[in-house]
Design a protein around this motif. Structure first.
Motif, short mmCIF file in Angstrom:
data_model
loop_
_atom_site.label_atom_id
_atom_site.label_comp_id
_atom_site.label_asym_id
_atom_site.label_seq_id
_atom_site.Cartn_x
_atom_site.Cartn_y
_atom_site.Cartn_z
N ARG A 193 0.85 -1.54 -0.07
CA ARG A 193 0.09 0.52 -0.68
C ARG A 193 0.53 1.35 0.10
NH1 ARG A 193 -5.43 1.05 2.23
NH2 ARG A 193 -5.22 3.59 2.32
N GLY A 239 -8.88 -3.83 0.70
CA GLY A 239 -8.39 -2.80 2.37
C GLY A 239 -9.15 -4.18 3.80
N SER A 280 -13.52 -3.94 1.98
CA SER A 280 -14.32 -3.30 1.36
C SER A 280 -12.49 -3.11 0.13
CB SER A 280 -15.02 -2.60 0.78
OG SER A 280 -14.44 -1.58 1.57
N TRP A 281 -12.49 -3.00 -1.28
CA TRP A 281 -11.76 -2.17 -1.91
C TRP A 281 -11.36 -0.74 -1.97
CZ3 TRP A 281 -8.28 -5.30 -4.96
CH2 TRP A 281 -8.28 -6.65 -4.98
N GLU A 282 -10.24 -0.29 -1.49
CA GLU A 282 -10.34 1.37 -1.50
C GLU A 282 -9.62 1.63 -3.11
OE1 GLU A 282 -7.60 1.96 1.50
OE2 GLU A 282 -9.30 0.64 2.65
#
Length: 393
Positions: free
Chosen positions: A89, A108, A111-113
């Motif tokens: 990241r 994340g 969820s996706w970021e």
């Protein structure tokens, strides 16, 4: 003298003079080039697809970006979405901040970021959001032992373009084409009208008219000048219309062709009758002058009349616009615009044409009377009122 009717000789001469006029030919050519440029140039700015580079940290992120590229290329073959693999990241954040990639897609906790340099991600954010949603739905459907189609059944909203179904066209296209129709008539009426007036006054100034009038009846002279220039104006219109229709077939705007073809079918008789209604009056304006320098004075009422009609036709709205579309000559500017917008019943353009035919008869009689009385008057310019009191030559 030829056995042909005298007016045909005059009309032929008017056409020949104009077709050998370099200014006329260059002007027509530039008009067509500008028209083609207006249709073609925007395609160079809208034809290229979107190209994105997205930083990812794992194989699942890479797969999502590759799936996004497939989706984008279904809309535009030139679009692309390229995954750029980074270590973690922190490396993804660095790549975004240094401008090495457009954004970064990282997983994340739940969820996706999407990491971006600023709040505006353009179309990339919405495209990736849709791709993530589609991919998640497919996984969830597989886990539940069903399909994505079954899960999403009844959730789609389909937009139906009623105007297009009825043979209409997008409002912006209708307005642009209506404006082009009005603009072309305005310029054609002034350009060819001034050509008629200038031809008359040149013959007066050189005294050639005295020879012509001795051999050819005055009304035959007038008829030849009017019809010759009407053929030129109508021919130029037909050429530009043909180029426009052919050009539209190569563009995405060909959706407007069905409605446009019908509008052109109505516009042609309006143009022809509107031009004829003014042509004899332009000839009369030329006969009122004795020198070329006097033309500005004698043609000013006609020019101002057209300017007022043009401005009013483009700015009136509601009931006033509807009423204006029935007024002769003004109907050539406004009625085709209303037809393009789908704002007319069949009887409306028919009634407007009938009215302009009646007005055409009146202006031809009025223009011919002035022309006959002022044609051989060479001692200074005449006012419109004074010309009507002269005895017929």
């Amino acid at each position: 003298m030829s056995a042909r009717a005298p007016w045909t000789l005059v009309a032929g001469r008017e056409i020949q003079v104009k077709l050998t006029d370099k200014n006329f030919l260059i002007g027509t050519g530039l008009t067509i080039l500008l028209l083609l440029a207006a249709m073609i140039v925007p395609t160079f700015f809208s034809g290229s697809g979107a190209n994105y580079e997205v930083a990812v940290t794992d194989a699942q992120g890479t797969a999502l970006v590759e799936e996004l590229e497939t989706t984008l290329q279904e809309e535009s073959a030139e679009s692309s979405a390229t995954p750029v693999t980074v270590a973690d990241r922190a490396a993804a954040e660095t790549a975004v901040l240094e401008g090495d990639v457009d954004a970064a897609l990282v997983a994340g906790e739940d969820s996706w970021e999407l990491l971006s340099d600023g709040p505006d991600t353009g179309g990339l954010g919405s495209a990736l959001a849709e791709q993530v949603r589609t991919d998640a739905l497919a996984d969830n459907a597989a886990s539940a032992g069903t399909t994505v189609e079954a899960l999403t059944a009844g959730t789609e909203l389909t937009t139906v373009d009623v105007a297009e179904e009825e043979g209409g066209m997008p409002p912006i296209v209708a307005y642009a084409m209506g404006f082009a129709f009005a603009m072309f008539f305005y310029f054609a009426a002034i350009m060819f009208g001034m050509q008629i007036a200038n031809s008359v006054v040149e013959e007066k100034q050189s005294r050639i008219i005295e020879i012509l009038a001795a051999k050819i009846p005055t009304r035959q002279l007038l008829l030849g000048k009017v019809l010759g220039n009407t053929v030129l104006a109508f021919g130029q219109l037909a050429l530009i219309a043909a180029v426009s229709l052919i050009g539209l077939t190569f563009l995405d705007l060909d959706v407007a062709l069905p409605g446009l073809a019908g509008a052109i079918g109505w516009y042609l008789p309006f143009f022809l009758l509107g031009f004829l209604a003014l042509a004899c009056v332009w000839a009369a304006a030329g006969s009122l002058a004795s020198r070329t320098e006097d033309l500005q004075q004698t043609t000013m009422p006609l020019t101002m009349f057209l300017v007022i009609l043009f401005i009013a036709g483009l700015n009136l709205e509601g009931a006033a616009r509807q009423i204006f579309s029935f007024i002769p000559v003004a109907s050539t500017l406004v009625m085709p615009m209303r037809i393009l917008e789908g704002d007319t019943e069949l009887w409306e353009p028919i009634l407007a044409l009938v009215l302009v035919v009646g007005f055409c008869a009146l202006t031809i009689a009025f223009g011919a009377r002035l022309y006959e009385r002022a044609l051989l008057h060479t001692s200074g310019s005449l006012s419109w009122r004074k010309a009507m009191t002269l005895a017929k030559d």
